[in-house]
Design an enzyme around this catalytic site. Sequence first.
Site, short mmCIF file in Angstrom:
data_model
loop_
_atom_site.label_atom_id
_atom_site.label_comp_id
_atom_site.label_asym_id
_atom_site.label_seq_id
_atom_site.Cartn_x
_atom_site.Cartn_y
_atom_site.Cartn_z
N THR A 159 0.83 -1.21 0.00
CA THR A 159 0.00 0.00 0.00
C THR A 159 0.86 1.26 0.00
O THR A 159 0.51 2.25 -0.63
CB THR A 159 -0.92 0.02 1.23
OG1 THR A 159 -1.79 -1.11 1.18
CG2 THR A 159 -1.75 1.29 1.30
N TYR A 161 -7.32 1.67 -4.40
CA TYR A 161 -5.94 1.91 -4.83
C TYR A 161 -5.36 0.61 -5.38
O TYR A 161 -5.87 -0.48 -5.14
CB TYR A 161 -5.08 2.43 -3.68
CG TYR A 161 -4.86 1.44 -2.56
CD1 TYR A 161 -3.77 0.58 -2.56
CD2 TYR A 161 -5.76 1.35 -1.50
CE1 TYR A 161 -3.57 -0.35 -1.54
CE2 TYR A 161 -5.57 0.45 -0.47
CZ TYR A 161 -4.47 -0.41 -0.49
OH TYR A 161 -4.28 -1.32 0.50
N THR A 205 1.32 -4.26 4.42
CA THR A 205 1.00 -4.55 5.81
C THR A 205 0.35 -5.91 6.02
O THR A 205 0.40 -6.44 7.13
CB THR A 205 0.07 -3.47 6.40
OG1 THR A 205 -1.14 -3.43 5.64
CG2 THR A 205 0.75 -2.11 6.36
N ASP A 206 -0.28 -6.48 5.00
CA ASP A 206 -1.07 -7.69 5.23
C ASP A 206 -0.25 -8.87 5.70
O ASP A 206 -0.71 -9.67 6.51
CB ASP A 206 -1.84 -8.06 3.96
CG ASP A 206 -3.00 -7.12 3.67
OD1 ASP A 206 -3.38 -6.36 4.59
OD2 ASP A 206 -3.53 -7.13 2.54
N LYS A 239 -1.01 -7.50 13.07
CA LYS A 239 -1.93 -6.53 12.48
C LYS A 239 -3.32 -6.80 13.03
O LYS A 239 -3.81 -7.93 12.98
CB LYS A 239 -1.92 -6.64 10.95
CG LYS A 239 -2.79 -5.57 10.27
CD LYS A 239 -2.69 -5.65 8.75
CE LYS A 239 -3.56 -4.56 8.13
NZ LYS A 239 -3.51 -4.57 6.65
N GLU A 291 -7.17 -28.79 27.80
CA GLU A 291 -8.37 -29.53 27.38
C GLU A 291 -8.01 -30.71 26.48
O GLU A 291 -8.79 -31.66 26.36
CB GLU A 291 -9.33 -28.61 26.64
CG GLU A 291 -10.01 -27.56 27.49
CD GLU A 291 -11.09 -26.83 26.72
OE1 GLU A 291 -12.22 -27.35 26.67
OE2 GLU A 291 -10.78 -25.76 26.15
#
Length: 334
Positions: free
Chosen positions: A18, A31, A97-98, A170, A288
């Site tokens: 980005t 974008y 960023t992903d 993120k 568990e």
Amino acid sequence: MTEHSPPSRILILATGGTIAGQMNARSASGYDAGNVSVQDLLHHVPNLPETADIHAEQIASIGSQNMNDALWFALARRIMQAFEQEDFDAAVIIHGTDTLEETAFFLQHVAKSQKPVILTGAMRPGGAPGADGPVNISHALKVAASPKARERGVMVVFNETIYDARTVSKINTSEVNAFTSVNGGPAGYVDTDRVYFVTPAAPPVPLFSLPEHESLPCVDIIYAHSNMDDRLICHALADGVKGIVLAGIGDGNASDTALAALDRAVAQGVHVIRASRVGSGLVKRNIEVSDDIRGFNVSCDLSPHKARILLQLLIASKTTSASAIRQAFAGAYL
């Protein structure tokens, strides 16, 4: 050397994202990622260190949803080459960023140097109101140049905050404060005046050599949910996966049907890691689920996607005993 006299050699490696995006008319916020070169990005960065020798290279021009093993290997090799040959004192990686946190975590385990490696990006492309890319790059360079960053290895700098590669996540799809350290807290902060750390350097992590081939072993993440059956696990086994990370409900749990399928996976020599789809907290052994009996391991504080990377590196390095895997995942929590 003072805080205001940075190292003379900083390597910038750009991959797109980005931060290198251009506005698109398909919507008010639309974008296209990765269209702007690193040289053009640097023209808009305020307060570049005038005394530093900043060398920028375009490694890729992609949205980080397309980040892959080959690009990870290229980044790792270029960083290690630059540091081993004493060409550079620090590196800054411009990244979407992903998957930024995954690249940071991978590099933390393969970049065999404690010289600063700083990853940054942006939530808003150039031309958008409040575009955050230029100031994030400026802050990343400031951290990379700081003597305080030495011996801290790989970090993420975003929105005036410094994060450790293991803990950063993120947590927001579109806001500029998109990152946090869920199970810890920020390592430090950066502003126009100074860099300051509020935690000691992260404990050492296992380091791995890059596999000879340009890919890591196949490890799938299986997402748990209500009414879960075993179809996805069976398909993964049929596809020949080497490992499965369960993004489990709660503390890494799943339905009896799914757990039975994971038992079959272990019987076939497939490594199983229980992680959690919950955003915070630790996945502990034998709460568990009887991990000792079933032959499972747990992710501890790692998210499913970071657990996947660590398991891939362990398998690639033939570090596959139950005790070695447990040690690698637990880290400082043992």
